[in-house]
Design a protein around this motif. Structure first.
Motif, PDB file in Angstrom:
ATOM      1  N   LEU A 458      35.180  35.323  49.425  1.00 15.66           N
ATOM      2  CA  LEU A 458      36.085  36.276  50.071  1.00 15.66           C
ATOM      3  C   LEU A 458      36.121  37.601  49.319  1.00 15.66           C
ATOM      4  CD1 LEU A 458      39.109  33.961  50.966  1.00 15.66           C
ATOM      5  CD2 LEU A 458      37.608  35.140  52.583  1.00 15.66           C
ATOM      6  N   LEU A 459      36.190  37.513  48.008  1.00 18.23           N
ATOM      7  CA  LEU A 459      36.280  38.738  47.213  1.00 18.23           C
ATOM      8  C   LEU A 459      35.009  39.568  47.322  1.00 18.23           C
ATOM      9  CD1 LEU A 459      37.922  39.232  43.837  1.00 18.23           C
ATOM     10  CD2 LEU A 459      35.516  39.870  44.015  1.00 18.23           C
ATOM     11  N   TYR A 460      33.835  38.924  47.206  1.00 23.08           N
ATOM     12  CA  TYR A 460      32.573  39.654  47.272  1.00 23.08           C
ATOM     13  C   TYR A 460      32.376  40.272  48.653  1.00 23.08           C
ATOM     14  CZ  TYR A 460      30.488  38.102  42.817  1.00 23.08           C
ATOM     15  OH  TYR A 460      30.197  37.916  41.496  1.00 23.08           O
ATOM     16  N   GLU A 461      32.688  39.505  49.677  1.00 28.83           N
ATOM     17  CA  GLU A 461      32.420  39.993  51.034  1.00 28.83           C
ATOM     18  C   GLU A 461      33.330  41.152  51.410  1.00 28.83           C
ATOM     19  OE1 GLU A 461      32.867  38.254  55.552  1.00 28.83           O
ATOM     20  OE2 GLU A 461      31.878  36.988  54.050  1.00 28.83           O
ATOM     21  N   HIS A 462      34.578  41.121  50.943  1.00 31.50           N
ATOM     22  CA  HIS A 462      35.548  42.139  51.341  1.00 31.50           C
ATOM     23  C   HIS A 462      35.760  43.190  50.252  1.00 31.50           C
ATOM     24  CE1 HIS A 462      36.448  40.059  55.041  1.00 31.50           C
ATOM     25  NE2 HIS A 462      36.674  38.927  54.380  1.00 31.50           N
ATOM     26  N   HIS A 463      34.785  43.345  49.381  1.00 28.81           N
ATOM     27  CA  HIS A 463      34.740  44.453  48.418  1.00 28.81           C
ATOM     28  C   HIS A 463      35.958  44.456  47.492  1.00 28.81           C
ATOM     29  CE1 HIS A 463      32.333  46.658  51.821  1.00 28.81           C
ATOM     30  NE2 HIS A 463      31.698  45.597  51.318  1.00 28.81           N
ATOM     31  N   GLY A 464      36.240  43.284  46.935  1.00 29.51           N
ATOM     32  CA  GLY A 464      37.319  43.203  45.978  1.00 29.51           C
ATOM     33  C   GLY A 464      36.870  43.614  44.591  1.00 29.51           C
ATOM     34  N   VAL A 465      37.773  43.472  43.620  1.00 32.29           N
ATOM     35  CA  VAL A 465      37.503  43.834  42.228  1.00 32.29           C
ATOM     36  C   VAL A 465      37.640  42.571  41.382  1.00 32.29           C
ATOM     37  CG1 VAL A 465      38.199  45.240  40.259  1.00 32.29           C
ATOM     38  CG2 VAL A 465      38.361  46.170  42.583  1.00 32.29           C
ATOM     39  N   ALA A 466      36.582  42.218  40.679  1.00 25.13           N
ATOM     40  CA  ALA A 466      36.592  41.006  39.857  1.00 25.13           C
ATOM     41  C   ALA A 466      35.945  41.282  38.516  1.00 25.13           C
ATOM     42  CB  ALA A 466      35.862  39.859  40.559  1.00 25.13           C
ATOM     43  N   LEU A 467      36.507  40.691  37.474  1.00 25.47           N
ATOM     44  CA  LEU A 467      35.923  40.736  36.134  1.00 25.47           C
ATOM     45  C   LEU A 467      35.624  39.305  35.695  1.00 25.47           C
ATOM     46  CD1 LEU A 467      37.991  43.346  34.069  1.00 25.47           C
ATOM     47  CD2 LEU A 467      35.641  43.546  34.877  1.00 25.47           C
ATOM     48  N   PHE A 468      34.461  39.114  35.104  1.00 26.80           N
ATOM     49  CA  PHE A 468      34.094  37.845  34.484  1.00 26.80           C
ATOM     50  C   PHE A 468      34.181  38.072  32.984  1.00 26.80           C
ATOM     51  CE2 PHE A 468      32.239  37.972  38.641  1.00 26.80           C
ATOM     52  CZ  PHE A 468      32.400  36.696  39.140  1.00 26.80           C
ATOM     53  N   SER A 469      35.112  37.403  32.336  1.00 25.50           N
ATOM     54  CA  SER A 469      35.450  37.740  30.956  1.00 25.50           C
ATOM     55  C   SER A 469      35.324  36.526  30.050  1.00 25.50           C
ATOM     56  CB  SER A 469      36.886  38.290  30.901  1.00 25.50           C
ATOM     57  OG  SER A 469      37.228  38.680  29.597  1.00 25.50           O
ATOM     58  N   GLY A 470      34.768  36.758  28.871  1.00 28.00           N
ATOM     59  CA  GLY A 470      34.640  35.685  27.893  1.00 28.00           C
ATOM     60  C   GLY A 470      33.688  36.076  26.781  1.00 28.00           C
ATOM     61  N   PRO A 471      33.575  35.263  25.751  1.00 27.20           N
ATOM     62  CA  PRO A 471      32.656  35.547  24.639  1.00 27.20           C
ATOM     63  C   PRO A 471      31.204  35.530  25.100  1.00 27.20           C
ATOM     64  CG  PRO A 471      34.242  33.829  24.063  1.00 27.20           C
ATOM     65  CD  PRO A 471      34.349  34.040  25.531  1.00 27.20           C
ATOM     66  N   THR A 472      30.318  35.969  24.215  1.00 30.12           N
ATOM     67  CA  THR A 472      28.889  35.950  24.508  1.00 30.12           C
ATOM     68  C   THR A 472      28.402  34.515  24.703  1.00 30.12           C
ATOM     69  OG1 THR A 472      28.533  37.950  23.201  1.00 30.12           O
ATOM     70  CG2 THR A 472      26.614  36.582  23.637  1.00 30.12           C
ATOM     71  N   GLY A 473      27.606  34.315  25.756  1.00 26.77           N
ATOM     72  CA  GLY A 473      26.967  33.037  25.969  1.00 26.77           C
ATOM     73  C   GLY A 473      27.749  32.030  26.788  1.00 26.77           C
ATOM     74  N   VAL A 474      28.892  32.414  27.363  1.00 21.09           N
ATOM     75  CA  VAL A 474      29.668  31.441  28.142  1.00 21.09           C
ATOM     76  C   VAL A 474      29.232  31.389  29.598  1.00 21.09           C
ATOM     77  CG1 VAL A 474      31.677  31.610  26.648  1.00 21.09           C
ATOM     78  CG2 VAL A 474      31.499  33.120  28.627  1.00 21.09           C
ATOM     79  N   GLY A 475      28.398  32.348  30.031  1.00 23.65           N
ATOM     80  CA  GLY A 475      27.901  32.305  31.406  1.00 23.65           C
ATOM     81  C   GLY A 475      28.540  33.317  32.330  1.00 23.65           C
ATOM     82  N   LYS A 476      28.989  34.442  31.800  1.00 28.22           N
ATOM     83  CA  LYS A 476      29.639  35.464  32.638  1.00 28.22           C
ATOM     84  C   LYS A 476      28.666  36.031  33.664  1.00 28.22           C
ATOM     85  CE  LYS A 476      30.636  38.094  29.142  1.00 28.22           C
ATOM     86  NZ  LYS A 476      30.073  37.277  28.062  1.00 28.22           N
ATOM     87  N   THR A 477      27.501  36.491  33.199  1.00 31.86           N
ATOM     88  CA  THR A 477      26.525  37.097  34.105  1.00 31.86           C
ATOM     89  C   THR A 477      25.967  36.060  35.071  1.00 31.86           C
ATOM     90  OG1 THR A 477      25.940  38.663  32.356  1.00 31.86           O
ATOM     91  CG2 THR A 477      24.436  38.486  34.207  1.00 31.86           C
ATOM     92  N   THR A 478      25.837  34.812  34.619  1.00 28.35           N
ATOM     93  CA  THR A 478      25.359  33.748  35.508  1.00 28.35           C
ATOM     94  C   THR A 478      26.303  33.574  36.692  1.00 28.35           C
ATOM     95  OG1 THR A 478      24.273  32.595  33.685  1.00 28.35           O
ATOM     96  CG2 THR A 478      24.794  31.301  35.642  1.00 28.35           C
ATOM     97  N   LEU A 479      27.611  33.563  36.422  1.00 26.63           N
ATOM     98  CA  LEU A 479      28.594  33.435  37.501  1.00 26.63           C
ATOM     99  C   LEU A 479      28.560  34.640  38.428  1.00 26.63           C
ATOM    100  CD1 LEU A 479      31.646  31.968  35.556  1.00 26.63           C
ATOM    101  CD2 LEU A 479      30.562  30.927  37.533  1.00 26.63           C
TER     102      LEU A 479
END
Length: 737
Positions: A458-479
């Motif tokens: 829903l967020l991606y399709e309707h142009h929402g704002v999201a942050l994926f936050s965490g230390p290096t290597g937890v999979g932020k960019t993967t998500l």
């Protein structure tokens, strides 16, 4: 026959009248009079028997191996003498030892044994067992390796102690420092091969079960070709000669050039080093020819074989065209991180997921033994990305695209000269997966729930704002990447800054902007320039991976005011730390309300999963929250937040159900997020909630059907947007088949 055993050893069932001894029964039976202290006895291999006895001091583990007579001892000694100095590789694990014993000698070595022995079949079998154990297996530990009942070996005392399935601990007669003990106490986890320039290099991942030895239990071993004495000097001489070679024109294929020159030089050196080499080479070839007609014992020394030339060429190519000791790990798609911390220390690797090992850092059998070689690799990796390391600039962050690695795989490296690190240079490599994961991959791994995937859809399709936050290597960019297909195919996503190299845009309309590769002698492209360029491109969604620098936070703040959808990653492992960080970077607190969802992935015990999904709410909305929520006051402004979804300690994902009176399938989740989404799309909340449940059913369908291909998912979603009814009917027909 009369019963002559001591009275205390006689079976109670024996008849004192007729003196008849009871028939034989298993030694671990309590009525067994002939072996009262034996608890178990098993044949591990023909003529190899393991016995566990119970003594006053505890259990004792013993092995009886085939007994050799004088003639058999002489035959074994002849085999030892013939194979002395041969380049034979021993197995790394117990599984390898068992396989070697079961397979026996290779045909070329079996012919040697045939020529050296003249024994009966049973005597030959006994001699061959001992020869295998001494030359190709684990020596005195070979019979213990054959016993699958042994689970752990303990070398903490003077004698080796083993733990079996039923009896532990059990003392043995072997010393605690027996040869090949670490190999015996190893269990194979996985084997695979890594390709490099036509060479297939075997890799073994194994786990040691030896207490009191290495702190690391799981190991990663690269089985590069063995080198004979003097080979390293030969390789260094060859590399120096190639470096000094004059070249006319441009070399189109550097690897082919190095391979050809190396083969020419090394073949001459191997066959014409000195007079003795000529004599030995001729003797080797003559003996090989006679052995073909069974007129001589085949030679086993590989000093003049073609394999040796190939092995030496591999090392020259590895150091000149590859990345030295890091060549195989860099090209191994099952690895995620590679770390070389100092000279003389084992290089460490981190497997991708839990496919090999436990998904945590493990040591390898590779190490940089001298600083000059280490420095050469560091400077080579930096130069490959156009960066020169020197005393004034001793470290750098670079990106690699080595040959032999999938083009889609991004390799990011932090390299440094010894000027800023103690113990020599260091290298830290992070490899992005060559194939972008999809939400179904994440569901299969237990990283997310279907409800969380639907919220992000829903967020991606309707142009929402999201942050994926965490230390290096937890999979932020993967998500972030996995859900990119949820952006409608007709929208235009634009990725900005250095992290854009890791963002996968399946859209024909997508564009990646980066400050790299756009520098000149007059001006350096800045984040502000990219921001201006992005606005000209009329984006629907902006992706700002790696929001960590002051410039990227400034870009993020400006983008929040544009009304575009925004997706990004940053470093903060919980909501309070994130709020503190973004405000310290100059982001006004009131702008935080523009963020719809913050996703906090975690990496624990080799598993990566979404630990919590948080929405930032107003004071009035916060008053309605009665679950996992909180507030923090910064610079005169209070920021409120509410947890929408989270994973419990038992591994189950939870959602914030606001209306428990509804059925489980119709409960409302993320109420405040739905309110904001309804306002943004000019609809009522009920319509948005209905869309959530409809999309949730599609996510469940994708999971059932195993749609793990990135492009296939993007195509399905495009069809769904163009004609939902027809797409659903087609899906039904495919399921019915």
């Amino acid at each position: 026959m009369p019963d002559s055993s001591p009275p205390e050893h006689r079976s109670e069932s024996a008849s004192d009248v007729d003196g008849v001894v009871p028939p034989p029964i298993p030694p671990d039976d309590p009525d067994a009079w002939y072996a009262p202290d034996v608890r178990t006895q098993r044949e591990l291999f023909p003529d190899v028997v393991a016995t566990v006895r119970e003594t006053e001091e505890g259990f004792r583990y013993g092995v009886r191996e085939p007994v050799l007579g004088p003639s058999e001892e002489e035959a074994l000694e002849r085999i030892r003498d013939h194979f002395e100095g041969a380049n034979l590789r021993r197995p790394l694990t117990r599984e390898g030892a068992v396989e070697q014993v079961e397979a026996g000698f290779d045909p070329k070595y079996r012919r040697v044994v045939d020529r050296l022995t003249d024994l009966t079949r049973s005597a030959r079998r006994r001699v061959e067992y001992h020869a295998l154990a001494e030359l190709l297996c684990l020596g005195r530990l070979t019979p213990l390796a054959l016993d699958d009942a042994i689970e752990v070996a303990d070398a903490a005392s003077d004698r080796l102690v083993v733990h079996t399935d039923d009896y532990a601990p059990a003392d043995t007669d072997l010393p605690a420092d027996a040869d090949y003990l670490e190999r015996f106490a190893s269990e194979r986890v996985e084997t695979h091969a890594v390709d490099f320039r036509g060479f297939s290099v075997p890799v073994v991942v194994y786990r040691e079960h030896l207490l009191g030895a290495d702190s690391f239990a799981t190991k990663y071993a690269v089985l590069e070709p063995n080198l004979l004495p003097g080979d390293e000097d030969l390789i260094d001489e060859c590399k120096e000669r190639i470096w000094e070679t004059n070249v006319d024109g441009v070399v189109d294929d550097r690897a082919a050039f190095v391979r050809e020159r190396a083969r020419q030089f090394l073949s001459r050196r191997l066959t014409a080093r000195n007079t003795r080499a000529w004599f030995d080479a001729a003797k080797y070839r003559l003996r090989t020819a006679l052995a073909e007609y069974d007129l001589a014992v085949p030679p086993v020394d590989h000093r003049f074989s073609d394999d040796r030339l190939t092995d030496l060429v591999y090392y020259v190519l590895r150091d000149y065209v590859g990345h030295g000791k890091l060549t195989v790990p860099i090209r191994d798609g099952l690895l995620e991180d590679i770390e070389a911390n100092r000279v003389g220390e084992r290089i460490k690797v981190v497997p991708r997921g839990r496919r090999i090992g436990h998904g945590e850092r493990v040591p390898t059998n590779l190490a940089f033994e001298d600083e000059s070689t280490f420095v050469n690799v560091v400077t080579q990796m930096a130069a490959a990305d156009g960066v020169e390391l020197n005393a004034s600039s001793p470290s750098a962050k670079v990106n690699l695209s080595p040959e032999g690695v999938p083009h889609a795989e991004t390799i990011r490296c932090a390299v440094a000269l010894p000027a800023i690190t103690e113990g020599g240079p260091h290298i830290s490599i992070r490899k992005q997966a060559p194939e972008t994961m999809t939400p179904v991959d994440l569901l299969d791994n237990g990283s997310v729930s279907t409800e969380i995937v639907t919220l992000l859809w829903l967020l991606y399709e309707h142009h929402g704002v999201a942050l994926f936050s965490g230390p290096t290597g937890v999979g932020k960019t993967t998500l972030l990447n996995a859900h990119m297909p949820f952006i409608p195919y007709s929208d235009r996503p634009i990725s900005i800054d250095e992290g854009s190299r890791e963002v996968e845009l399946p859209h024909e309309t997508g564009v990646s902007l980066t400050t790299r590769d756009h520098e000149s002698d007059y001006k350096r492209v800045t984040m502000a320039d990219l921001m201006t360029e992005c606005n000209y491109l009329n984006p629907d969604v902006e992706v700002i991976a790696e929001i960590n620098t002051e410039a990227s936070f400034e870009t993020f703040a400006e983008t929040l005011n544009t009304g575009h959808g925004v997706l990004g990653t940053t470093h903060a492992d919980d909501i309070e730390k994130l709020i503190n960080r973004v405000i310290e970077q100059g982001l006004p607190p009131y702008l935080l309300r523009e963020i719809d969802l913050v996703v906090f992935p975690q990496h624990v015990d080799g598993e990566r999963y979404v630990g919590e999904v948080v929405e930032l709410v107003s004071e009035a909305e916060f008053a309605d929250c009665d679950g996992r929520c909180g507030a923090i006051r910064k610079e005169g402004t209070t920021v409120y937040w509410n947890a929408v979804a989270w994973r419990d300690r038992d591994g189950r994902f939870r959602l914030d159900y606001d209306h428990p009176q509804l059925g489980d399938d119709e409960r409302r989740v993320g109420l405040h997020f739905f309110d904001r989404l309804a306002e943004r799309t000019d609809r009522n909340v009920e319509t948005v909630e209905e869309e959530f449940h409809r999309k949730h059913r599609y996510v469940q369908y994708l999971e059932r059907e195993g749609v793990t291909d990135f492009d296939e998912l993007f195509s399905f979603l495009a069809d769904l947007q163009n004609n939902e009814t027809a797409t659903v009917e087609r899906a039904k027909r495919e399921v019915e088949r």
